[in-house]
Design a protein around this motif. Structure first.
Motif, PDB file in Angstrom:
ATOM      1  N   LEU A  75      -2.541  -8.939 -13.205  1.00  0.00           N
ATOM      2  CA  LEU A  75      -2.165  -9.198 -11.817  1.00  0.00           C
ATOM      3  C   LEU A  75      -1.075  -8.234 -11.352  1.00  0.00           C
ATOM      4  O   LEU A  75       0.000  -8.172 -11.945  1.00  0.00           O
ATOM      5  CB  LEU A  75      -1.671 -10.644 -11.677  1.00  0.00           C
ATOM      6  N   LEU A  76      -1.369  -7.491 -10.285  1.00  0.00           N
ATOM      7  CA  LEU A  76      -0.384  -6.603  -9.679  1.00  0.00           C
ATOM      8  C   LEU A  76      -0.043  -7.106  -8.288  1.00  0.00           C
ATOM      9  O   LEU A  76      -0.813  -7.839  -7.661  1.00  0.00           O
ATOM     10  CB  LEU A  76      -0.935  -5.173  -9.587  1.00  0.00           C
ATOM     11  N   ILE A  77       1.134  -6.708  -7.808  1.00  0.00           N
ATOM     12  CA  ILE A  77       1.555  -7.142  -6.476  1.00  0.00           C
ATOM     13  C   ILE A  77       1.702  -5.937  -5.539  1.00  0.00           C
ATOM     14  O   ILE A  77       2.155  -4.864  -5.943  1.00  0.00           O
ATOM     15  CB  ILE A  77       2.878  -7.938  -6.524  1.00  0.00           C
ATOM     16  N   HIS A  78       1.264  -6.133  -4.301  1.00  0.00           N
ATOM     17  CA  HIS A  78       1.448  -5.142  -3.237  1.00  0.00           C
ATOM     18  C   HIS A  78       2.714  -5.548  -2.485  1.00  0.00           C
ATOM     19  O   HIS A  78       2.718  -6.561  -1.774  1.00  0.00           O
ATOM     20  CB  HIS A  78       0.259  -5.148  -2.269  1.00  0.00           C
ATOM     21  N   ARG A  79       3.771  -4.777  -2.653  1.00  0.00           N
ATOM     22  CA  ARG A  79       5.025  -5.141  -1.988  1.00  0.00           C
ATOM     23  C   ARG A  79       5.017  -4.694  -0.530  1.00  0.00           C
ATOM     24  O   ARG A  79       4.624  -3.563  -0.209  1.00  0.00           O
ATOM     25  CB  ARG A  79       6.215  -4.544  -2.736  1.00  0.00           C
ATOM     26  N   THR A  80       5.453  -5.569   0.333  1.00  0.00           N
ATOM     27  CA  THR A  80       5.408  -5.335   1.776  1.00  0.00           C
ATOM     28  C   THR A  80       6.309  -4.188   2.206  1.00  0.00           C
ATOM     29  O   THR A  80       5.873  -3.254   2.885  1.00  0.00           O
ATOM     30  CB  THR A  80       5.839  -6.623   2.512  1.00  0.00           C
ATOM     31  N   LYS A  81       7.570  -4.232   1.782  1.00  0.00           N
ATOM     32  CA  LYS A  81       8.554  -3.255   2.240  1.00  0.00           C
ATOM     33  C   LYS A  81       8.284  -1.860   1.696  1.00  0.00           C
ATOM     34  O   LYS A  81       8.364  -0.866   2.431  1.00  0.00           O
ATOM     35  CB  LYS A  81       9.958  -3.713   1.820  1.00  0.00           C
ATOM     36  N   TYR A  82       7.953  -1.776   0.413  1.00  0.00           N
ATOM     37  CA  TYR A  82       7.838  -0.467  -0.231  1.00  0.00           C
ATOM     38  C   TYR A  82       6.414   0.105  -0.205  1.00  0.00           C
ATOM     39  O   TYR A  82       6.205   1.254  -0.565  1.00  0.00           O
ATOM     40  CB  TYR A  82       8.328  -0.571  -1.684  1.00  0.00           C
ATOM     41  N   ARG A  83       5.452  -0.717   0.187  1.00  0.00           N
ATOM     42  CA  ARG A  83       4.053  -0.287   0.223  1.00  0.00           C
ATOM     43  C   ARG A  83       3.625   0.314  -1.115  1.00  0.00           C
ATOM     44  O   ARG A  83       3.022   1.382  -1.180  1.00  0.00           O
ATOM     45  CB  ARG A  83       3.826   0.715   1.361  1.00  0.00           C
ATOM     46  N   ASP A  84       3.994  -0.376  -2.175  1.00  0.00           N
ATOM     47  CA  ASP A  84       3.649   0.101  -3.511  1.00  0.00           C
ATOM     48  C   ASP A  84       2.882  -0.980  -4.272  1.00  0.00           C
ATOM     49  O   ASP A  84       2.680  -2.092  -3.774  1.00  0.00           O
ATOM     50  CB  ASP A  84       4.907   0.519  -4.274  1.00  0.00           C
TER      51      ASP A  84
END
Length: 312
Positions: free
Chosen positions: A24-33
């Motif tokens: 499971l990976l996360i798409h971070r909102t602020k960093y777009r990573d």
């Protein structure tokens, strides 16, 4: 003046989907990573507690920690060093079904991927290094694991300061605080059963974690100091039963007995003996060692041992 490091913790959250491994990976909102779930340690937290909390906050999934999979270090934009400890953490079907995740200001989305795809899509080399260690464990068929936690009782009244029977020695006020402080870290590893020497100091150390998981402390004279001093201790039978059960458990015992418990754990799992056994058994009061054993092949050997010191 040297800046202090920032400590954080997280995990490689994994599950099997139709016989195939997914992480499971996360798409971070602020960093777009795209990264592994992790976050900074809150005041008073241990790294293990942080990892469980951050995984829950960022993915909505409750997990118990498995094998440690490495530590990443990197320089942040402000010049401080960030040190992140990671564990493998299996997401059960029940945990996935009850996930509380919704897109938010920190995490825009979560995504299950194959290891190959995750390796290609992770935004940072330090995350790839952690995934490589996880891949090694997968290749060695070392996952999943279950923990056998060896716990030394918390600080007790000294023998010189106690006139009653040795097994009736109580905890000191500090010891009572320690017995409460270890509950969170032990919960992080998903313990389900608590077995203790019947000595008062061990039982009182074990009681708070037993209450937290809704269980009673089970007494085992076989791992008591009295039995050890009289030559009738039987750590082998206790360890044999725990390895066969393949269930997360805490064994609360005494400093002199711990080396025998760790030695029997090595024997029961076909693990080569070494100096690591001495390190894992030389515990301060209220410290514990987590022995990670492979569920499918316990006889293949201990996968990892990690030791946690008391915070009080």
């Amino acid at each position: 003046m040297t800046e202090t490091a920032v400590y954080a913790a997280g995990g490689v959250v994994w599950r099997m989907v139709e016989g195939k491994l997914r992480v499971l990976l996360i798409h971070r909102t602020k960093y777009r990573d795209l990264t592994l779930p992790k976050g900074k340690v809150d005041p008073g937290e241990t790294l293990a507690e942080t990892a469980v909390r951050e995984i829950r906050e960022e993915t909505g999934i409750r997990v118990a920690l498995g094998v440690p999979v490495g530590v990443s270090r990197y320089r942040m934009p402000n010049g401080r060093t960030k040190i992140v400890h990671y564990w493998a953490a299996e997401a059960t079907d029940a945990a996935v079904r009850t996930s509380s995740f919704v897109p938010n200001k920190e995490v825009a989305a979560i995504e299950w991927m194959s290891l190959k795809k995750a390796r290609k899509n992770l935004s940072y080399p330090v995350d790839v290094e952690i995934l490589d260690e996880f891949q090694r464990l997968v290749d060695e068929r070392a996952l999943p694991t279950f923990p056998i936690v060896v716990l030394r009782h918390a600080k007790a009244r000294s023998r010189d300061d106690w006139e009653g029977a040795d097994d009736a020695r109580p905890l000191t006020p500090r010891g009572r605080r320690q017995s409460q402080a270890i509950v969170g870290p032990l919960l992080a590893f998903g313990v389900r059963r608590v077995i203790s020497s019947p000595a008062e100091r061990c039982v009182r150390t074990a009681t708070p974690i037993a209450q937290a998981i809704g269980q009673r402390v089970q007494f085992s004279p076989s791992i008591s100091q009295d039995a050890w001093e009289e030559g009738r201790a039987d750590a082998r039978s206790v360890i044999g039963q725990r390895v066969r059960s393949r269930k997360p458990v805490v064994l609360a015992s005494h400093g002199p007995v711990l080396p025998d418990i760790l030695h029997e754990l090595a024997l029961a799992t076909g693990t080569m003996s070494g100096s690591y056994l001495g390190s894992a058994s030389a515990l301060e009061p209220a410290a514990f060692s987590v022995v990670h054993v492979p569920v499918e092949h316990p006889g293949a050997g201990i996968v990892a041992i990690e030791t946690h010191e008391p915070q009080v």
